[in-house]
Design an enzyme around this catalytic site. Structure first.
Site, PDB file in Angstrom:
ATOM      1  N   ASP A 496       0.857  -1.168   0.000  1.00  0.00           N
ATOM      2  CA  ASP A 496       0.000   0.000   0.000  1.00  0.00           C
ATOM      3  C   ASP A 496       0.910   1.240   0.000  1.00  0.00           C
ATOM      4  OD1 ASP A 496      -2.308   1.650   0.374  1.00  0.00           O
ATOM      5  OD2 ASP A 496      -1.787   1.766   2.497  1.00  0.00           O
ATOM      6  N   ASP A 874      -1.330  -0.900   6.063  1.00  0.00           N
ATOM      7  CA  ASP A 874      -1.578  -0.399   7.415  1.00  0.00           C
ATOM      8  C   ASP A 874      -3.039  -0.158   7.721  1.00  0.00           C
ATOM      9  OD1 ASP A 874      -1.801   1.869   5.687  1.00  0.00           O
ATOM     10  OD2 ASP A 874      -1.601   3.157   7.443  1.00  0.00           O
ATOM     11  N   ASP A 878      -6.541  -2.710   3.453  1.00  0.00           N
ATOM     12  CA  ASP A 878      -5.452  -3.597   3.039  1.00  0.00           C
ATOM     13  C   ASP A 878      -5.644  -5.016   3.555  1.00  0.00           C
ATOM     14  OD1 ASP A 878      -4.060  -1.412   1.867  1.00  0.00           O
ATOM     15  OD2 ASP A 878      -3.349  -0.824   3.845  1.00  0.00           O
TER      16      ASP A 878
END
Length: 1173
Positions: A496, A874, A878
């Site tokens: 990400d 995080d 995700d």
């Protein structure tokens, strides 16, 4: 997010001279603010009489349009019509994750809760009590359940069958108790570990269940233990107390019914969230009514219910429920009714542990275990066939052969001969007895040894200061112990961007207002449009301002709490320019405008959602006017502009947006419109109906929002900087050198993602970029075909240059693709073309992707290649990606702990990925790979010695090695050294592994464990077993030494040999390594001496007779030298004449880098894409 910046409340009416105010203007000065929440201002709301409580409801715990957590998906509805496969690329990808609160509530999916009447509530159906139990076992269920779980391992079942067979008189090769000992030991050790872990859970459960809550009983609040709370009971929670169960708020100490809660125990987020009590129940002393709510589910962000009070039906949503584990903050007290208790609370339903994944190395190991099983069957078959031939040849002599079956002298004066079961059964029994004797060919100790080694590895990983995050004071967490070695074989990293590569700490940088870029102009920020733009930043958000006392009673600080760092940055920017939000309630907000406080009534708020990609607030002004402020992504905002709006301003704003994105900034577009009385009445009527709807509420609210979120005047755009985390560029460069492909999957704009790509060194100037932005499937198909042709040309050109003696580096290719294109490509026939193209690229950058698309991209690679995949993120969006990958890593950052809770490993910074993979991943893989091969070798040596002996005992499965020694071989004689070496040994130092990332390629090429090594190990095993057996046999052939004595010699030979074999391969020696290796040999001598000193055991005093001769010790020395000599020679030749990268660097470590090469560089082997198997 709890802000670390605070605003000083003293006057300042002059905005900062430029937009770089963050470094020197963290505070804005206004007059002292009273702490009142509502009624503190007499501002007149022209529509106050026409609004009831539900229209003034404001769901403050929402996500801003800039927040990455907008895409949070916790409970996904994959289809409206039933269970269907996940479609990662469907057009509904953005809205696939509709929360339960956005669905319809059917009668069969509902439960009835009678407020303050738990007896009636639980009369028809007994709901779960509030007692929780996280422990797995009880005193009665521990043994059966634990054994059931352990016997899920097929190897354990195999050894249980062996132990049972040995209990049969016809097959009793070993003592009945001795045969059970190895399996019992393994089961006992595992059971003790499980029992200790469960005891800790029981202890925690007792503490939790015995906490006290204040419950309404007969009109008075009395204390009850949490475990005794029931659904339907009304309870009161005081400030800083923890919520004992999921409750619907009925009343609070705040006059407007607002309560502030902290959800850090639920999702790790420390920011305060607002929850509301309905006005119809707020402030009452007697509570009654009925709540119809959905059945318990895991969705912590959704709640669908309605409440009937005094004949009036009211809708309830996520802003009205407070979940178990939350804490009440900044609110004196709150009263609520329990709707879900105990195991049915959302917190408990989400309390599942880390996902269960299986190590790739262990999966490959199963193939070799199958081969060993076939080899075991072959040995047993050879033995039984030879026994069959021998029985045929000697069938007339069986009664005269004393060694074939012992005669029974148990009865005085009587001698019973053995019972002969016939040729067929004798052969069959011989086969089963062979399985019992050769059972250690399948290494039962390997499984528990691997578990212990992984625990040790996890401990040292968690203690590594290289992976300690000073900012959060958190260490590395190993949440899945069974895939440590997979960290050393990763080929793809899916990352990400926001919060993973970047800090997710936003700083306001640029503003474009009415076509003027105030980042590059000296014009003063004055004028009506500028005022409206800054006002929009201050009002169109869900920020909660909190007053903080200071030692000086005349000075107050105001702290902004928000669920999104984007919103915080914009609110601080507005405050710095003279529009400070100082108070928010469920019905109004107070803004300090250049020192003058103004009250605005919040007439309505449309939450952000991933379909609209914008949010809006409807404000009532003191002059009776009504304005709508809207902010959102450029793609969603530019499509709802008023047709008559000046197009020059729009084009200028678009140009500024492109410029900001190219600088790596996160952008938002701001718009507004005025509502006349008729438009407001029309919207208000529809909004009331949608807000109180029982069915399809979310869809109706989205439809209502479209009536005001149109014909907008664009005020301008804002740009926020999300800075890279420390060490990200260097980390990505190291990963690339290590042969790891890094793919970045982000929801940001393409220009923003590309800019971050350059700053993070993901993209380089010499890369050829392939950009795919298809609006339909035909455009995507053509773009893919063109890209494939281009990539082939680049590869061909690089090959020609190499052949001509040019540069050996191929032209790197970077693929950049957006979410719209992925909508058409994923789950279609174009997937194969995308994979083919992506596999040729060094870098893949995916922009504007939804959470399910992230998982789809990981699946694209995972399902088409055997390469190891790792996903790191995080945020809640995700989670699907992390769970899809072979290895999931969660960043404990600014967006809560959803990613951490779903991950296999957790850490504080992206840069920790380098030591995790290049150091610990490399070590773990090398150790486990060697350990598995060594265990195969160690057990096979003993089995082959036993097999050679069978050939000289008429195939009767008589063993020369004492049965106790056979049992202790895998437990005492040789188990500890392999465990300690598996935990502590290091083939290379940290400095070397970080300096030369290419060394990581050894794991990608499976150099430590592959078929070739397995075959070579087995050939070496065959040679060593022959030396151990045949040398003593020939030496003692004409002697009178007994079987037990030569058996002790074989025992010592095997134990010394396998331990010296291990010692030859140890790279780093520690005192504990010396203790376990040489101590195991000493322990073997002591054990054999004790066993041979027991008169009741066979072979009494055998060792003492044999050890008294010189020949015994000469044979022992000769066996070891002869058995290890071929291995020593091959190892010398291979390492001296054909060294690999690891061996070269190991030598460099010994003599010092400076003496190897002055430049400090060692030439590495090229990274191969075709690992041996």
């Amino acid at each position: 997010m709890g802000s670390k910046r605070q605003l000083l409340m003293t006057p300042s009416t002059t905005p900062p001279p430029n937009n770089n105010y963050q470094q020197d203007l963290r505070t804005t000065i206004i007059p002292e603010l009273p702490k009142s929440k509502s009624g503190s201002s007499n501002a007149f709301n022209p529509f106050e009489n026409s609004l009831n409580s539900s229209s003034r409801k404001s769901s403050m715990s929402i996500h801003s349009s800039g927040s990455k957590s907008n895409n949070s998906i916790h409970e996904v509805s994959l289809s409206r019509s039933g269970s269907k496969p996940v479609r990662y690329g469907s057009k509904g990808a953005d809205s696939e994750g509709l929360s339960t609160s956005q669905k319809e509530l059917r009668d069969e999916d509902a439960r009835l809760v009678y407020i303050n009447d738990p007896l009636k509530t639980n009369e028809a159906f007994e709901f779960a009590g509030n007692s929780i139990r996280s422990a797995k076992y009880s005193l009665l269920t521990f043994i059966p359940r634990n054994l059931f779980e352990q016997f899920h391992r097929v190897a354990y079942v195999y050894f249980l069958i062996i132990a049972i067979l040995n209990q049969l008189p016809q097959l009793a090769v070993f003592g009945r108790g001795v045969s059970i000992l190895p399996l019992a030991f393994v089961l006992f050790v595992t059971a003790v570990k499980d029992a200790y872990e469960d005891w800790r859970r029981h202890k925690s459960d007792r503490v939790e269940n015995n906490r006290l809550a204040s419950v309404l009983v007969d009109g008075k609040f009395v204390e009850k233990k949490w475990r005794d709370v029931r659904v339907g009971e009304v309870m009161r929670i005081k400030a800083n107390e923890t919520i004992p169960c999921d409750i619907v708020l009925l009343s609070t100490s705040d006059p407007t019914g607002v309560a502030y809660v902290q959800t850090i125990n639920l999702d790790g987020e420390s920011n305060l969230k607002t929850r509301y009590a309905k006005q119809e129940t707020h402030g009452k002393e007697a509570f009654g009514g009925v709540i119809k709510c959905e059945k318990p589910n895991r969705n912590i962000y959704g709640f669908l219910a309605n409440m009937e009070v005094d004949g009036k039906k009211l809708s309830l949503g996520s802003s009205n429920i407070v979940l178990r584990g939350c804490e009440l903050k900044n609110t004196s007290w709150a009263v609520g009714v329990a709707v879900y208790c105990g195991s049915e609370t959302k917190a408990m339903l989400n309390s599942s542990g880390a996902p269960s994944k299986r190590s790739r190395l262990e999966t490959r190991m199963n193939f070799e275990i199958i081969l060993l099983s076939f080899f075991l069957v072959a040995l047993c078959t050879v033995t039984s066939v030879c026994a069959a031939v021998w029985l045929k040849r000697h069938k007339d002599e069986l009664g005269l052969l004393p060694y074939y079956r012992k005669l029974d002298f148990s009865e005085p004066g009587e001698v019973d001969s053995y019972e002969y079961y016939g040729w067929g059964l004798e052969v069959f029994f011989t086969f089963l007895m062979s399985v019992i004797v050769f059972q250690v060919m399948i290494p039962i100790a390997l499984y528990i040894s691997m578990e212990l080694v992984r625990v040790g590895q996890a401990y040292f990983m968690s203690q590594d200061n290289r992976m300690y995050d000073e900012a959060t004071k958190s260490r590395f967490q190993c949440r899945a112990l069974n895939i440590n070695e997979d960290l050393g074989q990763v080929k793809y990293v899916f990352s990400d961007k926001t919060g993973t590569l970047t800090q997710n700490k936003m700083e306001f940088q640029c503003a474009s207002i009415w076509g003027v870029d105030y980042n590059f102009t000296k014009d003063s920020m004055e004028g009506e449009q500028v005022e409206h733009s800054v006002e929009a930043l201050a009002t169109c958000n869900t920020i909660v301002p909190l007053v903080v006392d200071t030692p000086d009673p005349d000075v107050k600080l105001i702290d902004y709490q928000g669920e999104s760092p984007d919103e915080q940055a914009l609110a601080y920017a507005a405050a710095a320019y003279g529009f400070m939000l100082i108070e928010r309630t469920s019905g109004h907000i107070v803004i300090d405008i250049h020192g003058e406080r103004q009250k605005f009534n919040v007439l309505g708020l449309h939450e952000f959602d991933s379909d609209r990609k914008r949010m809006s607030v409807i404000l009532g002004y003191p002059d009776n006017s009504v304005k709508v402020f809207v902010k959102g992504a450029d793609t969603s905002m530019l499509s709802v502009i008023d047709k008559s709006f000046n197009r020059d301003f729009v084009r200028a704003t678009e140009a500024h947006l492109h410029s900001y994105s190219s600088m790596g900034l996160r952008t938002l577009v701001i718009g507004m419109r005025d509502l006349n009385a008729s438009e407001f009445e029309q919207w208000h009527t529809s909004f009331e109906a949608a807000s109180t709807a029982v069915f399809g509420r979310a869809a109706m609210l989205r439809k209502v929002s479209s009536t005001v979120e149109n014909n907008l005047s664009i005020l301008g755009a804002s740009a926020i900087e999300d800075k890279l985390q420390q060490g990200v560029p260097e980390s990505i460069e190291s990963l690339r050198i290590a042969g790891i492909k890094v793919w970045v999957l982000t929801g940001d704009k393409q220009e923003t993602a590309i800019s971050i790509g350059y700053s993070s060194k993901l993209l380089t100037s010499n890369m050829t970029q392939i950009i795919i932005n298809g609006k339909n499937i035909e455009a995507c198909k053509k773009s893919l075909q063109d890209a494939l042709v281009m990539s082939k040309k680049l590869i061909s050109a690089s090959g020609v240059a190499n052949n001509a003696g040019g540069s050996s580096d191929a032209t790197p290719v970077a693929l950049i693709i957006d979410g719209t294109s992925l909508v058409h490509i994923l789950d279609s026939e174009l997937e194969e073309q995308l994979f083919e193209l992506a596999s040729r690229c060094s870098v893949v950058l995916c922009c504007r992707v939804a959470p399910l698309q992230k998982a789809g991209i990981v699946a694209l690679v995972k399902n088409r290649t055997s390469d190891m995949t790792l996903a790191i993120g995080d945020g809640a969006n995700d989670v699907s990606m992390i769970q899809m990958a072979d290895v999931g890593v969660g960043i404990s950052g600014q967006e809560g702990r959803q990613a951490v809770m779903a991950s296999d490993f957790a850490m504080g910074q992206f840069r920790f990925l380098v030591p995790l993979l290049l150091i610990h991943g490399h070590w773990n893989y090398q150790r486990l790979g060697y350990m598995i091969l060594y265990n195969f070798y160690r057990n096979a040596v003993l089995v082959l010695v036993l097999f050679w002996y069978v050939l000289f005992t008429a195939f009767t499965l008589t063993t020369a090695i004492n049965e106790w020694s056979t049992t202790l071989y895998s437990i005492v004689y040789s188990s500890l050294p392999t465990i300690i070496v598996g935990i502590l040994d290091k083939d290379l130092g940290k400095r070397t592994l970080l300096k030369y990332p290419q060394l990581y390629g050894a794991g990608q090429r499976h150099e430590a464990y592959n078929k070739k090594l397995f075959v070579l190990t087995m050939l070496d095993t065959l040679w060593q077993s022959m030396v151990i057996f045949w040398a003593p046999l020939f030496a003692y052939w004409s002697s009178t030494v007994d079987v037990a004595s030569i058996g002790d010699l074989w025992t010592f030979g095997v134990v010394i040999l396998v331990n010296l074999h291990l010692a030859m391969d140890v790279i780093r020696w520690y005192w504990v390594t010396h203790v376990v290796i040489w101590g195991s040999i000493v322990a073997t001598f002591i054990s054999v001496m004790i066993i041979d000193a027991v008169p009741n055991l066979p072979g009494y005093w055998a060792f003492y007779h044999a050890a008294g001769t010189r020949l015994f010790w000469l044979l022992l020395l000769g066996i070891v030298i002869a058995a290890l000599l071929p291995r020593l020679v091959v190892k010398f030749v291979y390492q001296y004449y054909f060294p690999n990268d690891i061996q070269i660097c190991r030598e460099a470590e010994k003599i010092g880098y400076e003496r190897v090469v002055e430049s400090g560089q060692i030439e590495m082997l090229p990274i191969s894409n075709n690992p041996p198997r």
